[in-house]
Design a protein around this motif. Structure first.
Motif, PDB file in Angstrom:
ATOM      1  N   SER A 418       0.865  -1.177   0.000  1.00 19.85           N
ATOM      2  CA  SER A 418       0.000   0.000   0.000  1.00 19.85           C
ATOM      3  C   SER A 418       0.906   1.234   0.000  1.00 19.85           C
ATOM      4  CB  SER A 418      -0.900  -0.008   1.241  1.00 19.85           C
ATOM      5  OG  SER A 418      -1.686   1.158   1.298  1.00 19.85           O
ATOM      6  N   GLU A 419       0.855   2.008  -1.081  1.00 19.21           N
ATOM      7  CA  GLU A 419       1.814   3.094  -1.295  1.00 19.21           C
ATOM      8  C   GLU A 419       1.437   4.367  -0.536  1.00 19.21           C
ATOM      9  OE1 GLU A 419       2.565   3.979  -5.372  1.00 19.21           O
ATOM     10  OE2 GLU A 419       2.709   1.873  -5.969  1.00 19.21           O
ATOM     11  N   PRO A 420       2.447   5.202  -0.222  1.00 15.68           N
ATOM     12  CA  PRO A 420       2.149   6.517   0.348  1.00 15.68           C
ATOM     13  C   PRO A 420       1.566   7.439  -0.719  1.00 15.68           C
ATOM     14  CG  PRO A 420       4.511   6.275  -0.013  1.00 15.68           C
ATOM     15  CD  PRO A 420       3.895   4.956  -0.335  1.00 15.68           C
ATOM     16  N   GLU A 421       0.701   8.348  -0.307  1.00 16.01           N
ATOM     17  CA  GLU A 421       0.145   9.301  -1.272  1.00 16.01           C
ATOM     18  C   GLU A 421       1.223  10.260  -1.774  1.00 16.01           C
ATOM     19  OE1 GLU A 421      -3.228  11.347   0.308  1.00 16.01           O
ATOM     20  OE2 GLU A 421      -4.322   9.502   0.793  1.00 16.01           O
ATOM     21  N   ASP A 422       2.130  10.632  -0.896  1.00 16.05           N
ATOM     22  CA  ASP A 422       3.216  11.555  -1.259  1.00 16.05           C
ATOM     23  C   ASP A 422       4.542  10.844  -1.011  1.00 16.05           C
ATOM     24  OD1 ASP A 422       5.147  13.569  -1.430  1.00 16.05           O
ATOM     25  OD2 ASP A 422       3.811  15.103  -0.611  1.00 16.05           O
ATOM     26  N   LEU A 423       5.133  10.327  -2.082  1.00 12.63           N
ATOM     27  CA  LEU A 423       6.358   9.533  -1.973  1.00 12.63           C
ATOM     28  C   LEU A 423       7.528  10.360  -1.447  1.00 12.63           C
ATOM     29  CD1 LEU A 423       7.160   6.573  -2.586  1.00 12.63           C
ATOM     30  CD2 LEU A 423       8.117   7.376  -4.753  1.00 12.63           C
ATOM     31  N   GLU A 424       7.630  11.613  -1.882  1.00 12.40           N
ATOM     32  CA  GLU A 424       8.739  12.469  -1.443  1.00 12.40           C
ATOM     33  C   GLU A 424       8.633  12.791   0.050  1.00 12.40           C
ATOM     34  OE1 GLU A 424       9.711  15.891  -3.762  1.00 12.40           O
ATOM     35  OE2 GLU A 424       9.614  14.815  -5.661  1.00 12.40           O
ATOM     36  N   ALA A 425       7.427  13.053   0.521  1.00 10.14           N
ATOM     37  CA  ALA A 425       7.231  13.343   1.948  1.00 10.14           C
ATOM     38  C   ALA A 425       7.570  12.105   2.787  1.00 10.14           C
ATOM     39  CB  ALA A 425       5.789  13.771   2.207  1.00 10.14           C
ATOM     40  N   PHE A 426       7.210  10.927   2.274  1.00  8.79           N
ATOM     41  CA  PHE A 426       7.522   9.678   2.960  1.00  8.79           C
ATOM     42  C   PHE A 426       9.033   9.463   3.010  1.00  8.79           C
ATOM     43  CE2 PHE A 426       7.792   4.894   2.840  1.00  8.79           C
ATOM     44  CZ  PHE A 426       7.365   4.699   4.145  1.00  8.79           C
ATOM     45  N   ALA A 427       9.701   9.778   1.905  1.00  7.79           N
ATOM     46  CA  ALA A 427      11.164   9.651   1.851  1.00  7.79           C
ATOM     47  C   ALA A 427      11.828  10.570   2.878  1.00  7.79           C
ATOM     48  CB  ALA A 427      11.672   9.973   0.445  1.00  7.79           C
ATOM     49  N   LEU A 428      11.314  11.776   2.997  1.00  4.67           N
ATOM     50  CA  LEU A 428      11.880  12.728   3.965  1.00  4.67           C
ATOM     51  C   LEU A 428      11.663  12.254   5.404  1.00  4.67           C
ATOM     52  CD1 LEU A 428      10.912  16.154   2.342  1.00  4.67           C
ATOM     53  CD2 LEU A 428      13.231  15.231   2.646  1.00  4.67           C
ATOM     54  N   LYS A 429      10.527  11.590   5.632  1.00  4.38           N
ATOM     55  CA  LYS A 429      10.233  11.058   6.957  1.00  4.38           C
ATOM     56  C   LYS A 429      11.234   9.955   7.326  1.00  4.38           C
ATOM     57  CE  LYS A 429       6.066   9.847   9.601  1.00  4.38           C
ATOM     58  NZ  LYS A 429       4.666   9.407   9.494  1.00  4.38           N
ATOM     59  N   ILE A 430      11.488   9.063   6.375  1.00  3.86           N
ATOM     60  CA  ILE A 430      12.489   8.010   6.600  1.00  3.86           C
ATOM     61  C   ILE A 430      13.855   8.637   6.853  1.00  3.86           C
ATOM     62  CG2 ILE A 430      13.760   6.085   5.550  1.00  3.86           C
ATOM     63  CD1 ILE A 430      11.229   5.386   3.979  1.00  3.86           C
ATOM     64  N   ASP A 431      14.190   9.635   6.014  1.00  2.00           N
ATOM     65  CA  ASP A 431      15.493  10.286   6.117  1.00  2.00           C
ATOM     66  C   ASP A 431      15.674  10.930   7.492  1.00  2.00           C
ATOM     67  OD1 ASP A 431      17.749  10.864   4.061  1.00  2.00           O
ATOM     68  OD2 ASP A 431      17.576  12.714   5.225  1.00  2.00           O
ATOM     69  N   SER A 432      14.612  11.558   7.976  1.00  3.71           N
ATOM     70  CA  SER A 432      14.671  12.193   9.292  1.00  3.71           C
ATOM     71  C   SER A 432      14.931  11.163  10.387  1.00  3.71           C
ATOM     72  CB  SER A 432      13.350  12.926   9.572  1.00  3.71           C
ATOM     73  OG  SER A 432      13.309  13.412  10.891  1.00  3.71           O
ATOM     74  N   GLU A 433      14.259  10.008  10.283  1.00  8.64           N
ATOM     75  CA  GLU A 433      14.477   8.936  11.259  1.00  8.64           C
ATOM     76  C   GLU A 433      15.911   8.412  11.189  1.00  8.64           C
ATOM     77  OE1 GLU A 433      12.545   8.120  13.583  1.00  8.64           O
ATOM     78  OE2 GLU A 433      10.602   8.931  12.975  1.00  8.64           O
ATOM     79  N   MET A 434      16.456   8.305   9.976  1.00 10.35           N
ATOM     80  CA  MET A 434      17.839   7.858   9.798  1.00 10.35           C
ATOM     81  C   MET A 434      18.805   8.838  10.455  1.00 10.35           C
ATOM     82  SD  MET A 434      18.289   4.932   8.367  1.00 10.35           S
ATOM     83  CE  MET A 434      20.054   5.198   8.231  1.00 10.35           C
TER      84      MET A 434
END
Length: 493
Positions: A418-434
């Motif tokens: 099930s994909e995120p509606e906003d892929l870039e925002a999801f990527a930034l969220k992962i990046d922030s956690e990293m």
């Protein structure tokens, strides 16, 4: 409650008491294992070459026996495979567990009459520990399935060889034989997709209570079941209440599994390998798995960030700290000596000693000095998904050192359910956690050495196709979470 369930609870209480004896005396237990291993192997070729007769202490051992991986131990293993006796351990091994090697083709890991019982006992004790803690034992009356390799074996110079899970299948106790699925014939099917289809047919109308296997391959089984039944696995198998797994971290799969099952079930994590059965989850409330200190294995630990230095310090159990990433080094009653199995672990507790698997020493990303490990990417993804409807089937991460434009980055290849509606925002969220987890990575982003992560979507079943393309579909094979190169990433680009 059935007689079988009552007997299981009585047996579980007895085994728990036995476990507490060595778990409460960890240093003495490991010292006894160490001296026993040295004494038994003193007259082997390896023992003579490394002056075992002179070894009285761990310090003596570190002076005479260097840390080795399979490639470095291979000259001795080759002699064992050729049929020689008393090479790494007294006599000849009972079996070779055949695994996929990295640079030398197949690896042959010896299993001896001394080591083999511990593989079986540890799996049994993990279940008994669960019964003792929870009081739940009714599942022993239902059917149990263990997704594993074929039990068929070859022979090499009089020694049988096969997959560890297939070898262990020959040791299933008689009282479990009637409950156990799949059938011998189905277990012997080599092609994984054909095998899973056959398992679905055999189990579809059964009362399954326990299901065990590597999460990524059990997921395939669950998807096929749900598709055939047109309802969640938890509704199809109403008494299914225990999932046993090992090999990879369950957390990245948990949300998808609970969706496929339609409800939550208890789980037990195991830490088995061809080289030994190292730990199992002994508590449903405490984090980590109980390190098995009384199982014919002597453990050493080297800090992962020091491992590749010239002379890293080798530590025993009494010197470890909670939360530090260690490379696991073992000496065993199968004849592996100061052997680097390639796994990294961290301790969550020292009373008793419990561990989590944090990754592989070869599976990391440090193309720019960031030292990213498997545990970090798994936790980052898990936290980014939390509270959303996003669902991930599988993923891996690789560095992109030479992008067509802009700064280098980490490429996350993700197969979404099930994909995120906003892929870039999801990527930034992962990046922030990293960045919160890894200070080196955070510094590289701040210093404009790296840009934030880029997600590449992988088509459904894409990772299965990749594993199939390299001949590693199913069984005990696992997709690496991390690569320091682009071999996997290039398959999808």
């Amino acid at each position: 409650m059935s007689i079988k369930a009552i007997a299981a609870k009585i047996f579980a209480k007895r085994v728990h008491a036995q476990t507490q004896k060595w778990a409460n005396n960890p240093i003495e237990t490991q010292q006894k294992v160490f001296l026993d291993l040295i004494r038994q192997a003193e007259n082997t070729q390896f023992g003579k070459d490394h002056h075992f007769s002179q070894i009285k202490t761990f310090e003596d051992f570190t002076q005479h026996v260097p840390v080795r991986d399979y490639e470095q131990l291979k000259p001795y293993v080759d002699k064992v495979v050729a049929g020689e006796s008393d090479v790494l351990w007294k006599g000849k091994p009972l079996y070779f567990a055949k695994t996929s090697g990295t640079t030398s083709g197949a690896k042959y890991i010896p299993l001896t009459k001394e080591s083999m019982p511990f593989h079986v006992k540890a799996a049994r004790n993990a279940i008994l520990s669960y019964i003792h803690e929870t009081g739940k034992a009714d599942f022993v009356d239902g059917k149990m399935i263990f997704l594993q390799g074929s039990p068929e074996m070859e022979e090499k110079n009089g020694i049988k060889l096969g997959r560890l899970s297939g070898i262990v299948a020959h040791y299933v106790p008689k009282y479990l034989q009637k409950n156990r699925l799949p059938s011998w014939e189905t277990n012997c099917i080599d092609d994984w997709e054909t095998k899973v289809d056959a398992i679905v047919e055999e189990t579809f109308n059964e009362n399954m209570s326990v299901i065990s296997g590597i999460p990524s391959w059990v997921q395939m089984y669950f998807e096929k079941l749900k598709s055939k039944a047109n309802k969640p696995v938890g509704e199809l198998f109403k008494d299914f209440n225990l999932f046993i797994y090992g090999g990879v971290n369950y957390e990245p799969y948990r949300a998808k599994f609970e969706q496929l099952m339609g409800r939550k079930v208890d789980s037990i994590e195991l830490f088995p390998a061809s080289e030994g059965f190292f730990a199992y989850q002994d508590s449903q409330t405490e984090k980590g798995m109980l390190l098995l200190l009384n199982s014919g294995i002597f453990y050493e630990f080297i800090k992962a960030d020091e491992f590749f230095s010239e002379n890293p310090k080798r530590l025993t159990i009494k010197e470890v700290e909670i939360g530090v990433n260690y490379v696991l080094v073992i000496s065993t009653n199968a004849g592996l000596w100061a052997y680097n199995i390639g796994d990294t672990i961290a301790f969550t507790s020292t009373k008793p000693y419990r561990v989590i698997v944090t990754g592989r020493i070869k599976h990391y990303i440090s193309a720019f000095g960031e030292h990213v490990i498997g545990k970090e990417v798994e936790e980052a993804l898990q936290k980014a998904i939390l509270g959303t409807n996003i669902s991930v089937n599988e993923f891996t991460v690789a560095p992109q050192i030479n992008p067509e434009s802009g700064l280098p980055y980490h490429e996350w290849l993700i197969e979404f359910d099930s994909e995120p509606e906003d892929l870039e925002a999801f990527a930034l969220k992962i990046d922030s956690e990293m960045r919160q987890q890894n200070v080196y990575y955070d510094d590289l982003i701040k210093g404009h050495v790296l840009r934030t992560i880029v997600i590449t979507k992988v088509a459904k079943n894409g990772f299965q196709e990749y594993m199939k393309s390299i001949g590693k579909l199913g069984g005990q094979n696992k997709l690496p979470r991390l690569s320091n190169d682009r071999k996997i990433a290039d398959f999808f680009n």
